[in-house]
Design a protein around this motif. Structure first.
Motif, PDB file in Angstrom:
ATOM      1  N   LYS A 446     -53.215  41.940  -6.665  1.00 55.59           N
ATOM      2  CA  LYS A 446     -51.888  41.838  -7.277  1.00 55.59           C
ATOM      3  C   LYS A 446     -52.028  41.044  -8.560  1.00 55.59           C
ATOM      4  N   ASN A 447     -51.724  41.711  -9.676  1.00 51.82           N
ATOM      5  CA  ASN A 447     -51.903  41.087 -10.991  1.00 51.82           C
ATOM      6  C   ASN A 447     -53.306  40.521 -11.151  1.00 51.82           C
ATOM      7  N   GLY A 448     -54.291  41.299 -10.668  1.00 51.97           N
ATOM      8  CA  GLY A 448     -55.696  40.959 -10.851  1.00 51.97           C
ATOM      9  C   GLY A 448     -56.287  40.032  -9.828  1.00 51.97           C
ATOM     10  N   GLU A 449     -55.466  39.491  -8.921  1.00 56.90           N
ATOM     11  CA  GLU A 449     -55.962  38.561  -7.917  1.00 56.90           C
ATOM     12  C   GLU A 449     -55.875  39.196  -6.527  1.00 56.90           C
ATOM     13  N   PRO A 450     -56.924  39.067  -5.708  1.00 55.00           N
ATOM     14  CA  PRO A 450     -56.867  39.606  -4.342  1.00 55.00           C
ATOM     15  C   PRO A 450     -55.719  38.975  -3.558  1.00 55.00           C
ATOM     16  N   ILE A 451     -55.025  39.778  -2.786  1.00 61.58           N
ATOM     17  CA  ILE A 451     -53.964  39.247  -1.932  1.00 61.58           C
ATOM     18  C   ILE A 451     -54.619  38.684  -0.673  1.00 61.58           C
ATOM     19  N   ALA A 452     -54.551  37.392  -0.541  1.00 60.14           N
ATOM     20  CA  ALA A 452     -55.221  36.724   0.578  1.00 60.14           C
ATOM     21  C   ALA A 452     -54.659  37.192   1.913  1.00 60.14           C
ATOM     22  N   ASP A 453     -55.530  37.405   2.859  1.00 63.69           N
ATOM     23  CA  ASP A 453     -55.147  37.738   4.238  1.00 63.69           C
ATOM     24  C   ASP A 453     -54.305  39.007   4.327  1.00 63.69           C
ATOM     25  N   TYR A 454     -54.479  39.908   3.374  1.00 62.82           N
ATOM     26  CA  TYR A 454     -53.738  41.177   3.455  1.00 62.82           C
ATOM     27  C   TYR A 454     -54.719  42.343   3.375  1.00 62.82           C
ATOM     28  N   LYS A 455     -54.602  43.242   4.338  1.00 68.63           N
ATOM     29  CA  LYS A 455     -55.422  44.444   4.360  1.00 68.63           C
ATOM     30  C   LYS A 455     -54.526  45.648   4.620  1.00 68.63           C
ATOM     31  N   LEU A 456     -54.807  46.737   3.921  1.00 68.66           N
ATOM     32  CA  LEU A 456     -54.108  47.985   4.197  1.00 68.66           C
ATOM     33  C   LEU A 456     -54.533  48.520   5.565  1.00 68.66           C
ATOM     34  N   ASP A 457     -53.585  49.091   6.299  1.00 69.64           N
ATOM     35  CA  ASP A 457     -53.972  49.751   7.539  1.00 69.64           C
ATOM     36  C   ASP A 457     -54.248  51.232   7.291  1.00 69.64           C
ATOM     37  N   GLN A 458     -54.187  51.614   6.013  1.00 70.65           N
ATOM     38  CA  GLN A 458     -54.537  52.975   5.613  1.00 70.65           C
ATOM     39  C   GLN A 458     -55.066  52.919   4.188  1.00 70.65           C
ATOM     40  N   ALA A 459     -56.340  53.221   3.987  1.00 75.87           N
ATOM     41  CA  ALA A 459     -56.938  53.137   2.656  1.00 75.87           C
ATOM     42  C   ALA A 459     -56.469  54.288   1.772  1.00 75.87           C
ATOM     43  N   VAL A 460     -56.658  54.116   0.481  1.00 78.41           N
ATOM     44  CA  VAL A 460     -56.388  55.177  -0.496  1.00 78.41           C
ATOM     45  C   VAL A 460     -57.356  56.331  -0.245  1.00 78.41           C
ATOM     46  N   VAL A 461     -56.868  57.563  -0.341  1.00 77.94           N
ATOM     47  CA  VAL A 461     -57.733  58.727  -0.122  1.00 77.94           C
ATOM     48  C   VAL A 461     -57.523  59.746  -1.233  1.00 77.94           C
ATOM     49  N   VAL A 462     -58.507  60.623  -1.419  1.00 78.64           N
ATOM     50  CA  VAL A 462     -58.395  61.743  -2.348  1.00 78.64           C
ATOM     51  C   VAL A 462     -58.500  63.027  -1.535  1.00 78.64           C
ATOM     52  N   ASN A 463     -57.569  63.917  -1.761  1.00 75.64           N
ATOM     53  CA  ASN A 463     -57.523  65.179  -1.027  1.00 75.64           C
ATOM     54  C   ASN A 463     -57.177  66.281  -2.011  1.00 75.64           C
ATOM     55  N   SER A 464     -58.082  67.259  -2.186  1.00 83.45           N
ATOM     56  CA  SER A 464     -57.859  68.361  -3.134  1.00 83.45           C
ATOM     57  C   SER A 464     -57.557  67.840  -4.534  1.00 83.45           C
ATOM     58  N   ASN A 465     -58.320  66.835  -4.958  1.00 84.60           N
ATOM     59  CA  ASN A 465     -58.191  66.231  -6.296  1.00 84.60           C
ATOM     60  C   ASN A 465     -56.870  65.496  -6.514  1.00 84.60           C
ATOM     61  N   VAL A 466     -56.156  65.229  -5.440  1.00 92.26           N
ATOM     62  CA  VAL A 466     -54.911  64.452  -5.535  1.00 92.26           C
ATOM     63  C   VAL A 466     -55.135  63.106  -4.854  1.00 92.26           C
ATOM     64  N   THR A 467     -54.757  62.016  -5.560  1.00 91.53           N
ATOM     65  CA  THR A 467     -54.880  60.676  -4.988  1.00 91.53           C
ATOM     66  C   THR A 467     -53.636  60.362  -4.170  1.00 91.53           C
TER      67      THR A 467
END
Length: 493
Positions: A446-467
């Motif tokens: 967030k604004n260049g700094e890692p958000i402490a103690d926060y993890k996505l429960d679903q990562a970013v994915v690419v599917n058919s060239n769409v993010t």
């Protein structure tokens, strides 16, 4: 923190002087005030002083006479109410004194001064009402003292009728609302019934309905000034700007607490003192978003209180939620469902969490027709502020159960979206916040700094060239709220 007023030595126009007044007087902090004066609940002499002061202004008596009347009839009482205002929120005397100082040296016109005093004292009476009901009436009724509780309600009714109802009726006429009738025929008489039944919970609900209806009124009065500025002559504009400023200061602290970005859009426009910087469409959008943010916040708060078995607190918060949904009435048109207010009051008081969730969803659906995004997972269409658009379909990840959306959806919500191919990072930015997510990673910056103690429960994915990004995480990290029902998704402030 010491208060500092900007030097006026280099400011040479009335507009620029108004800028100095409005910007710096509004940064006062209640905890910096001199020794706190007590809140004066003897309202009749204050209302007479208000009437007398308005009479002097109508007669265009000298500013010295106006200042003397304010100092004798109001200053100490205003300081008492200022002491009850949350630290960091604007205080009343600082603003009015600054206006009077610059009216005396000719920096502000008589018309600007008259508007500032009238609306500034309405700001005072609004907070006096809050004290009369919460500190006075509610405390007395909780102690079982019905006579004292009713005396405070009678004082509230007198203040409302004498000092505030004219503004309420003016906004009713301008926006087609019925706030005056609601307050005088339903809310204020409701206090009497509550007192007779010794029902502190219902008393608190009525208190919240009165308070939030007045927030609605002052917000609409601010918007009315924004619209009027566009049609007035150059000579008339400065007084309308200062009128809008003081109307908004009555509710700025409250709305800023729920939606700082949009509250500051309104504040900065009027505090500039420059009529050319007041865009009525932008002000209207900001007013809408401030109220939608409160609808979302109070839906969550009612549910939290019910989870904690705080039945009385949930009932009172249900009154707040009903008040803020009601504030959307002038903007929703046929999408406005007034029956939702009665239902949320009943569900909150009954402790029915499932019904609260269902009503919250319905409120979100109607709110999204004027500012929000609505779509069904898998569909190739979405509603943006009620208007249909063709989109790449979202989908629900089978493993995580999360809704993944193309970055285009975030653009529809007003985000700026970019993708860095070298680092395989998607960046989404809005309202001064930039979130960065890397393909395959569960971390967020967030604004260049890692958000402490926060993890996505679903990562970013690419599917058919769409993010695709996890909608809930992005929206909530940036201050939006998500509502789900049978695959239908609503995103609002």
């Amino acid at each position: 923190m010491k208060r500092v007023k900007k030097s006026l030595s280099v400011l040479i126009t009335i507009t620029m002087l108004a800028t100095a007044v409005l910007t710096f007087a509004a940064t006062a902090f209640a905890d910096d005030a001199p020794q706190k004066a007590p809140v004066n609940t003897d309202v009749a002499p204050q209302l007479q002083a208000y009437t007398d002061l308005l009479g002097l202004l109508q007669q265009k008596k000298p500013i010295a006479d106006i200042r003397a009347k304010y100092d004798a009839g109001f200053k100490q009482n205003v300081l008492g109410v200022d002491g009850s205002i949350k630290a960091g929120d604007p205080v009343i005397n600082e603003n009015l004194t600054f206006v009077l100082d610059h009216a005396a040296d000719g920096s502000l016109s008589y018309e600007q001064t008259a508007q500032a005093l009238d609306k500034g004292l309405q700001w005072y009476f609004y907070f006096l009402v809050k004290n009369l009901l919460n500190v006075g009436g509610k405390t007395a009724l909780t102690a079982g003292d019905q006579a004292t509780a009713q005396a405070f309600v009678d004082k509230t009714a007198l203040v409302y009728t004498t000092a505030l109802d004219a503004t309420v009726k003016a906004t009713d006429a301008a926006f087609g609302t019925k706030s005056s009738a609601f307050l005088t025929d339903t809310v204020i008489p409701g206090f009497k019934s509550d007192i007779e039944k010794k029902d502190v919970t219902s008393f608190n609900v009525h208190r919240q309905l009165l308070d939030k209806t007045l927030i609605k009124v002052f917000s609409l009065a601010t918007l009315s000034s924004a619209k009027s500025v566009q049609t007035l002559s150059a000579a008339e504009k400065p007084a309308e700007v200062i009128k809008g400023f003081f109307n908004f200061m009555s509710v700025y602290g409250y709305l800023h607490g729920g939606n700082a970005v949009d509250a500051d859009v309104i504040y900065n426009a009027f505090a500039s003192g420059d009529a050319s910087k007041i865009n009525a469409a932008a002000i209207e959008k900001a007013v809408i978003r401030c109220n939608i943010a409160k609808v979302s916040a109070y839906t969550i708060e009612v549910l939290e209180k019910l989870e904690k078995k705080d039945a009385a607190g949930a009932a009172g918060t249900g009154g707040e939620l009903a008040g803020f949904y009601g504030a959307l009435e002038p903007f929703l048109g046929t999408a406005y469902a007034p029956e939702l207010n009665d239902r949320i009051l009943a569900a909150s008081a009954a402790g029915n969490a499932d019904e609260v969730r269902a009503i919250g969803y319905e409120m979100a659906v109607s709110a999204a027709t004027i500012d929000g995004l609505a779509f069904k997972a898998g569909d190739q269409s979405a509603l943006v502020n009620g208007n249909a658009q063709t989109v790449t379909a979202s989908y629900i990840d089978k493993k995580s159960g999360r809704t993944l959306v193309p970055t285009r959806y975030l653009e529809l919500l007003g985000f700026a979206v970019s993708f860095d191919n070298a680092t395989k990072t998607a960046k989404v930015a809005k309202d001064g916040v930039t979130l960065a997510l890397t393909i395959g990673s569960d971390s967020v910056t967030k604004n260049g700094e890692p958000i402490a103690d926060y993890k996505l429960d679903q990562a970013v994915v690419v599917n058919s060239n769409v993010t695709y990004l996890p909608l809930r995480a992005i929206a909530e990290l940036s201050g939006n709220h998500i509502y789900f029902k049978q695959g239908q998704v609503i995103v609002i402030k």
